[in-house]
Design a protein around this motif. Structure first.
Motif, PDB file in Angstrom:
ATOM      1  N   SER A   1      -4.956   8.284  -1.012  1.00 39.12           N
ATOM      2  CA  SER A   1      -5.268   7.050  -1.570  1.00 39.12           C
ATOM      3  C   SER A   1      -4.036   6.110  -1.158  1.00 39.12           C
ATOM      4  O   SER A   1      -4.263   4.901  -0.728  1.00 39.12           O
ATOM      5  CB  SER A   1      -5.988   6.923  -2.847  1.00 39.12           C
ATOM      6  OG  SER A   1      -4.749   7.551  -3.674  1.00 39.12           O
ATOM      7  N   SER A   2      -2.848   6.771  -1.390  1.00 43.43           N
ATOM      8  CA  SER A   2      -1.679   5.983  -1.099  1.00 43.43           C
ATOM      9  C   SER A   2      -1.597   5.515   0.411  1.00 43.43           C
ATOM     10  O   SER A   2      -1.261   4.254   0.828  1.00 43.43           O
ATOM     11  CB  SER A   2      -0.599   6.502  -1.563  1.00 43.43           C
ATOM     12  OG  SER A   2      -0.339   6.590  -3.009  1.00 43.43           O
ATOM     13  N   ILE A   3      -1.912   6.329   1.221  1.00 37.22           N
ATOM     14  CA  ILE A   3      -1.838   6.334   2.598  1.00 37.22           C
ATOM     15  C   ILE A   3      -3.080   5.190   3.149  1.00 37.22           C
ATOM     16  O   ILE A   3      -2.648   4.202   3.984  1.00 37.22           O
ATOM     17  CB  ILE A   3      -2.088   7.577   3.377  1.00 37.22           C
ATOM     18  CG1 ILE A   3      -0.775   8.539   3.065  1.00 37.22           C
ATOM     19  CG2 ILE A   3      -2.166   7.378   4.811  1.00 37.22           C
ATOM     20  CD1 ILE A   3      -0.924  10.046   3.470  1.00 37.22           C
ATOM     21  N   LEU A   4      -4.115   5.417   2.564  1.00 37.25           N
ATOM     22  CA  LEU A   4      -5.287   4.253   2.879  1.00 37.25           C
ATOM     23  C   LEU A   4      -5.098   3.028   2.416  1.00 37.25           C
ATOM     24  O   LEU A   4      -5.191   2.076   2.883  1.00 37.25           O
ATOM     25  CB  LEU A   4      -6.420   4.748   2.227  1.00 37.25           C
ATOM     26  CG  LEU A   4      -7.253   6.049   2.922  1.00 37.25           C
ATOM     27  CD1 LEU A   4      -8.435   6.662   2.005  1.00 37.25           C
ATOM     28  CD2 LEU A   4      -7.489   6.013   4.342  1.00 37.25           C
ATOM     29  N   GLU A   5      -4.255   2.851   1.198  1.00 36.76           N
ATOM     30  CA  GLU A   5      -3.865   1.540   0.848  1.00 36.76           C
ATOM     31  C   GLU A   5      -2.967   1.103   1.576  1.00 36.76           C
ATOM     32  O   GLU A   5      -2.788  -0.300   2.026  1.00 36.76           O
ATOM     33  CB  GLU A   5      -3.186   1.754  -0.795  1.00 36.76           C
ATOM     34  CG  GLU A   5      -2.972   0.657  -1.410  1.00 36.76           C
ATOM     35  CD  GLU A   5      -4.096  -0.342  -1.536  1.00 36.76           C
ATOM     36  OE1 GLU A   5      -3.762  -1.597  -1.628  1.00 36.76           O
ATOM     37  OE2 GLU A   5      -5.335  -0.025  -1.753  1.00 36.76           O
ATOM     38  N   GLY A   6      -2.009   1.770   2.168  1.00 32.06           N
ATOM     39  CA  GLY A   6      -0.850   1.462   3.025  1.00 32.06           C
ATOM     40  C   GLY A   6      -1.558   0.788   4.246  1.00 32.06           C
ATOM     41  O   GLY A   6      -1.305  -0.473   4.597  1.00 32.06           O
ATOM     42  N   TYR A   7      -2.480   1.327   4.981  1.00 26.21           N
ATOM     43  CA  TYR A   7      -3.233   0.898   6.270  1.00 26.21           C
ATOM     44  C   TYR A   7      -4.014  -0.520   5.823  1.00 26.21           C
ATOM     45  O   TYR A   7      -4.084  -1.195   6.420  1.00 26.21           O
ATOM     46  CB  TYR A   7      -4.172   2.240   6.547  1.00 26.21           C
ATOM     47  CG  TYR A   7      -3.349   3.097   7.613  1.00 26.21           C
ATOM     48  CD1 TYR A   7      -2.940   2.714   9.013  1.00 26.21           C
ATOM     49  CD2 TYR A   7      -2.647   4.208   7.191  1.00 26.21           C
ATOM     50  CE1 TYR A   7      -2.653   3.468   9.610  1.00 26.21           C
ATOM     51  CE2 TYR A   7      -2.102   5.061   7.908  1.00 26.21           C
ATOM     52  CZ  TYR A   7      -1.782   4.700   9.241  1.00 26.21           C
ATOM     53  OH  TYR A   7      -1.166   5.579  10.201  1.00 26.21           O
ATOM     54  N   ALA A   8      -4.642  -0.219   4.536  1.00 28.31           N
ATOM     55  CA  ALA A   8      -5.683  -1.457   4.074  1.00 28.31           C
ATOM     56  C   ALA A   8      -4.965  -2.764   3.874  1.00 28.31           C
ATOM     57  O   ALA A   8      -5.070  -3.977   3.921  1.00 28.31           O
ATOM     58  CB  ALA A   8      -6.337  -1.123   3.125  1.00 28.31           C
ATOM     59  N   GLN A   9      -3.391  -2.553   3.807  1.00 31.41           N
ATOM     60  CA  GLN A   9      -2.461  -3.684   3.724  1.00 31.41           C
ATOM     61  C   GLN A   9      -1.930  -4.126   5.034  1.00 31.41           C
ATOM     62  O   GLN A   9      -1.106  -5.024   5.094  1.00 31.41           O
ATOM     63  CB  GLN A   9      -1.447  -3.437   2.375  1.00 31.41           C
ATOM     64  CG  GLN A   9      -2.040  -3.406   1.285  1.00 31.41           C
ATOM     65  CD  GLN A   9      -1.049  -2.758   0.058  1.00 31.41           C
ATOM     66  OE1 GLN A   9       0.418  -3.168   0.471  1.00 31.41           O
ATOM     67  NE2 GLN A   9      -1.179  -2.592  -0.989  1.00 31.41           N
TER      68      GLN A   9
END
Length: 192
Positions: A6-14
């Motif tokens: 979830s942290s990795i996906l959040e980084g890409y989503a930002q």
């Protein structure tokens, strides 16, 4: 290594992306003032010689048939930013349904492929490679057709190079990129 999906996906989503340095030891988040996008509209183009290759139907297309083989193919170059840690992250994201390989095959052999993440209406291309001439070019054309058919908003190629320029890739500033990314994340899309 513990991978927090979830942290990795959040980084890409930002608007960030992961890369290792040349030593393969330091994995970090990066962003850029400019991003390279592959157009999903009529601005997408490719050389006439590639049209002939496509018309000959020499390649078949698969998604996720040989995911780790594509990751290894993308990492197999003189200097690579795909470290062993990043390979493990890609595998974990793949198992969770986020990272994908879009592949071309010829006579039962992997010809080329594109590695990327599908986040709702955004496809974030991480890398591409080929083993058979035209393998990655055909993968690019077929992936664009696939993303169009699935109503994706954005195909992020991250950084410009002469190869991508031939397909109509263009550079957008960070603000424009984040606006498009926000639109893409609001759209329900699925790569497979």
């Amino acid at each position: 290594m513990q991978v927090d999906v979830s942290s990795i996906l959040e980084g890409y989503a930002q608007g960030y992306f992961l890369m290792s340095d040349e030593s393969g030891k330091d994995l970090a988040w990066y962003t850029s003032r400019e991003r390279t996008l592959i157009p999903l509209d009529d601005q997408f183009r490719y050389p006439k010689s590639l049209r002939r290759v496509l018309n000959q139907n020499r390649f078949t297309v698969e998604i996720n048939k040989a995911f780790m083989e594509v990751v290894e193919g993308c990492a197999d170059r003189e200097t690579t930013w795909i470290s062993n840690d990043l390979k493990e992250i890609y595998w974990t994201l793949h198992e969770a349904g986020w990272a994908h390989s879009f592949e071309t095959w010829q006579d039962g052999k992997l010809a080329g492929g594109i590695l990327g993440l599908a986040l709702r209406g955004a496809f974030i291309g991480e890398s591409m490679f080929f083993r058979i001439p035209d393998g990655s070019k055909v993968a690019m054309v077929k992936l664009v057709e696939h993303l169009r058919a699935r109503n994706f908003v954005l195909f992020d190629a991250q950084m410009m190079n002469p190869h991508l320029e031939r397909f109509g890739a263009y550079v957008i500033n960070n603000r424009g990129y984040k606006d498009l990314l926000r639109q893409a994340l609001e759209r329900e899309c699925s790569l497979i």
